[in-house]
Design a protein around this motif. Sequence first.
Motif, PDB file in Angstrom:
ATOM      1  N   ALA A 195      34.567  54.581  42.334  1.00 62.45           N
ATOM      2  CA  ALA A 195      33.817  53.489  41.701  1.00 62.45           C
ATOM      3  C   ALA A 195      33.279  53.917  40.340  1.00 62.45           C
ATOM      4  CB  ALA A 195      32.672  53.037  42.604  1.00 62.45           C
ATOM      5  N   ARG A 196      32.706  55.108  40.266  1.00 67.63           N
ATOM      6  CA  ARG A 196      32.174  55.618  38.993  1.00 67.63           C
ATOM      7  C   ARG A 196      33.264  55.696  37.939  1.00 67.63           C
ATOM      8  NH1 ARG A 196      29.104  59.018  41.938  1.00 67.63           N
ATOM      9  NH2 ARG A 196      30.688  60.643  41.900  1.00 67.63           N
ATOM     10  N   ARG A 197      34.385  56.251  38.316  1.00 67.42           N
ATOM     11  CA  ARG A 197      35.482  56.412  37.365  1.00 67.42           C
ATOM     12  C   ARG A 197      35.970  55.060  36.852  1.00 67.42           C
ATOM     13  NH1 ARG A 197      40.496  60.408  37.302  1.00 67.42           N
ATOM     14  NH2 ARG A 197      38.773  61.829  37.628  1.00 67.42           N
ATOM     15  N   MET A 198      35.925  54.043  37.699  1.00 66.24           N
ATOM     16  CA  MET A 198      36.400  52.713  37.304  1.00 66.24           C
ATOM     17  C   MET A 198      35.336  51.894  36.600  1.00 66.24           C
ATOM     18  SD  MET A 198      38.743  51.541  40.484  1.00 66.24           S
ATOM     19  CE  MET A 198      39.323  50.151  39.519  1.00 66.24           C
ATOM     20  N   GLY A 199      34.099  52.375  36.619  1.00 65.68           N
ATOM     21  CA  GLY A 199      33.020  51.602  36.022  1.00 65.68           C
ATOM     22  C   GLY A 199      32.562  50.459  36.905  1.00 65.68           C
ATOM     23  N   LEU A 200      32.815  50.569  38.198  1.00 72.64           N
ATOM     24  CA  LEU A 200      32.388  49.554  39.163  1.00 72.64           C
ATOM     25  C   LEU A 200      31.105  50.002  39.844  1.00 72.64           C
ATOM     26  CD1 LEU A 200      35.708  48.847  41.105  1.00 72.64           C
ATOM     27  CD2 LEU A 200      34.683  47.438  39.337  1.00 72.64           C
ATOM     28  N   SER A 201      30.355  49.046  40.325  1.00 74.35           N
ATOM     29  CA  SER A 201      29.191  49.436  41.118  1.00 74.35           C
ATOM     30  C   SER A 201      29.689  49.949  42.467  1.00 74.35           C
ATOM     31  CB  SER A 201      28.249  48.252  41.323  1.00 74.35           C
ATOM     32  OG  SER A 201      28.799  47.332  42.248  1.00 74.35           O
ATOM     33  N   GLN A 202      28.966  50.910  43.000  1.00 71.40           N
ATOM     34  CA  GLN A 202      29.323  51.459  44.302  1.00 71.40           C
ATOM     35  C   GLN A 202      29.272  50.362  45.363  1.00 71.40           C
ATOM     36  OE1 GLN A 202      26.979  54.807  45.467  1.00 71.40           O
ATOM     37  NE2 GLN A 202      27.950  54.986  47.460  1.00 71.40           N
ATOM     38  N   SER A 203      28.333  49.449  45.216  1.00 70.17           N
ATOM     39  CA  SER A 203      28.172  48.361  46.172  1.00 70.17           C
ATOM     40  C   SER A 203      29.412  47.461  46.203  1.00 70.17           C
ATOM     41  CB  SER A 203      26.935  47.535  45.808  1.00 70.17           C
ATOM     42  OG  SER A 203      26.847  46.398  46.613  1.00 70.17           O
ATOM     43  N   LEU A 204      29.920  47.093  45.034  1.00 66.12           N
ATOM     44  CA  LEU A 204      31.108  46.238  44.982  1.00 66.12           C
ATOM     45  C   LEU A 204      32.311  46.961  45.565  1.00 66.12           C
ATOM     46  CD1 LEU A 204      32.627  43.693  44.139  1.00 66.12           C
ATOM     47  CD2 LEU A 204      32.895  44.708  41.857  1.00 66.12           C
ATOM     48  N   PHE A 205      32.463  48.221  45.212  1.00 63.99           N
ATOM     49  CA  PHE A 205      33.603  48.972  45.735  1.00 63.99           C
ATOM     50  C   PHE A 205      33.520  49.091  47.256  1.00 63.99           C
ATOM     51  CE2 PHE A 205      36.305  52.782  46.279  1.00 63.99           C
ATOM     52  CZ  PHE A 205      37.459  52.267  45.724  1.00 63.99           C
ATOM     53  N   ALA A 206      32.324  49.298  47.779  1.00 58.94           N
ATOM     54  CA  ALA A 206      32.131  49.366  49.233  1.00 58.94           C
ATOM     55  C   ALA A 206      32.509  48.041  49.889  1.00 58.94           C
ATOM     56  CB  ALA A 206      30.685  49.731  49.562  1.00 58.94           C
ATOM     57  N   GLN A 207      32.219  46.934  49.220  1.00 62.07           N
ATOM     58  CA  GLN A 207      32.592  45.620  49.751  1.00 62.07           C
ATOM     59  C   GLN A 207      34.111  45.451  49.782  1.00 62.07           C
ATOM     60  OE1 GLN A 207      30.410  42.851  47.307  1.00 62.07           O
ATOM     61  NE2 GLN A 207      28.473  43.287  48.335  1.00 62.07           N
ATOM     62  N   TYR A 208      34.796  45.986  48.781  1.00 65.07           N
ATOM     63  CA  TYR A 208      36.262  45.978  48.798  1.00 65.07           C
ATOM     64  C   TYR A 208      36.768  46.777  49.990  1.00 65.07           C
ATOM     65  CZ  TYR A 208      36.452  44.312  43.880  1.00 65.07           C
ATOM     66  OH  TYR A 208      36.344  43.603  42.725  1.00 65.07           O
ATOM     67  N   ILE A 209      36.189  47.954  50.203  1.00 69.56           N
ATOM     68  CA  ILE A 209      36.645  48.843  51.270  1.00 69.56           C
ATOM     69  C   ILE A 209      36.472  48.207  52.648  1.00 69.56           C
ATOM     70  CG2 ILE A 209      36.138  51.014  52.467  1.00 69.56           C
ATOM     71  CD1 ILE A 209      35.495  52.193  49.678  1.00 69.56           C
ATOM     72  N   CYS A 210      35.324  47.594  52.883  1.00 67.53           N
ATOM     73  CA  CYS A 210      35.071  47.033  54.222  1.00 67.53           C
ATOM     74  C   CYS A 210      35.650  45.632  54.390  1.00 67.53           C
ATOM     75  CB  CYS A 210      33.580  47.059  54.542  1.00 67.53           C
ATOM     76  SG  CYS A 210      32.613  45.823  53.663  1.00 67.53           S
ATOM     77  N   GLY A 211      36.198  45.059  53.313  1.00 68.70           N
ATOM     78  CA  GLY A 211      36.836  43.750  53.426  1.00 68.70           C
ATOM     79  C   GLY A 211      35.910  42.569  53.212  1.00 68.70           C
ATOM     80  N   ALA A 212      34.656  42.829  52.844  1.00 67.97           N
ATOM     81  CA  ALA A 212      33.725  41.730  52.597  1.00 67.97           C
ATOM     82  C   ALA A 212      34.132  40.938  51.343  1.00 67.97           C
ATOM     83  CB  ALA A 212      32.301  42.252  52.437  1.00 67.97           C
ATOM     84  N   LYS A 213      34.758  41.629  50.395  1.00 68.82           N
ATOM     85  CA  LYS A 213      35.292  40.992  49.195  1.00 68.82           C
ATOM     86  C   LYS A 213      36.706  41.483  48.991  1.00 68.82           C
ATOM     87  CE  LYS A 213      31.205  39.922  46.610  1.00 68.82           C
ATOM     88  NZ  LYS A 213      30.694  39.647  45.297  1.00 68.82           N
ATOM     89  N   LYS A 214      37.511  40.628  48.373  1.00 68.19           N
ATOM     90  CA  LYS A 214      38.900  40.991  48.111  1.00 68.19           C
ATOM     91  C   LYS A 214      39.093  41.109  46.604  1.00 68.19           C
ATOM     92  CE  LYS A 214      43.635  39.671  48.987  1.00 68.19           C
ATOM     93  NZ  LYS A 214      44.535  38.709  49.607  1.00 68.19           N
ATOM     94  N   PRO A 215      39.598  42.269  46.149  1.00 71.80           N
ATOM     95  CA  PRO A 215      39.821  42.427  44.710  1.00 71.80           C
ATOM     96  C   PRO A 215      41.004  41.571  44.257  1.00 71.80           C
ATOM     97  CG  PRO A 215      40.686  44.312  45.880  1.00 71.80           C
ATOM     98  CD  PRO A 215      39.984  43.447  46.896  1.00 71.80           C
ATOM     99  N   SER A 216      40.994  41.195  42.994  1.00 74.23           N
ATOM    100  CA  SER A 216      42.145  40.482  42.434  1.00 74.23           C
ATOM    101  C   SER A 216      43.348  41.423  42.457  1.00 74.23           C
ATOM    102  CB  SER A 216      41.850  40.057  40.993  1.00 74.23           C
ATOM    103  OG  SER A 216      41.747  41.201  40.153  1.00 74.23           O
ATOM    104  N   GLU A 217      44.521  40.866  42.268  1.00 72.10           N
ATOM    105  CA  GLU A 217      45.731  41.695  42.240  1.00 72.10           C
ATOM    106  C   GLU A 217      45.638  42.740  41.134  1.00 72.10           C
ATOM    107  OE1 GLU A 217      49.227  43.301  43.394  1.00 72.10           O
ATOM    108  OE2 GLU A 217      48.169  41.697  44.446  1.00 72.10           O
ATOM    109  N   LYS A 218      45.104  42.348  39.982  1.00 72.88           N
ATOM    110  CA  LYS A 218      44.954  43.281  38.861  1.00 72.88           C
ATOM    111  C   LYS A 218      43.991  44.411  39.227  1.00 72.88           C
ATOM    112  CE  LYS A 218      43.467  43.680  34.090  1.00 72.88           C
ATOM    113  NZ  LYS A 218      42.624  43.159  33.071  1.00 72.88           N
ATOM    114  N   ARG A 219      42.847  44.059  39.809  1.00 74.71           N
ATOM    115  CA  ARG A 219      41.861  45.070  40.198  1.00 74.71           C
ATOM    116  C   ARG A 219      42.429  45.990  41.272  1.00 74.71           C
ATOM    117  NH1 ARG A 219      37.649  46.848  37.714  1.00 74.71           N
ATOM    118  NH2 ARG A 219      36.599  44.874  37.648  1.00 74.71           N
ATOM    119  N   TYR A 220      43.190  45.396  42.214  1.00 76.53           N
ATOM    120  CA  TYR A 220      43.815  46.184  43.276  1.00 76.53           C
ATOM    121  C   TYR A 220      44.736  47.244  42.672  1.00 76.53           C
ATOM    122  CZ  TYR A 220      46.588  47.292  47.414  1.00 76.53           C
ATOM    123  OH  TYR A 220      47.228  47.948  48.423  1.00 76.53           O
TER     124      TYR A 220
END
Length: 70
Positions: A15-40
């Motif tokens: 998350a740090r390397r990508m400039g994302l918040s740790q919280s958002l990245f954690a949501q991607y990991i657990c499936g609470a949010k789905k990243p766009s195809e580009k973000r994926y």
Amino acid sequence: VKIQGKTEFNASAVARRMGLSQSLFAQYICGAKKPSEKRYREILETIHDIGKELASINDMSGKVEYALSV
């Protein structure tokens, strides 16, 4: 990724390397949010880049510790 006697690869490092918040990245990991195809694709590219860095580590003593916690 921390390369100084101990190499660290975890969700916070990605998350740090990508400039994302740790919280958002954690949501991607657990499936609470789905990243766009580009973000994926960006996430996969970042993880691959980190993997290449880890693979290139050449520790003469062979005692580099790898901590993998995602």
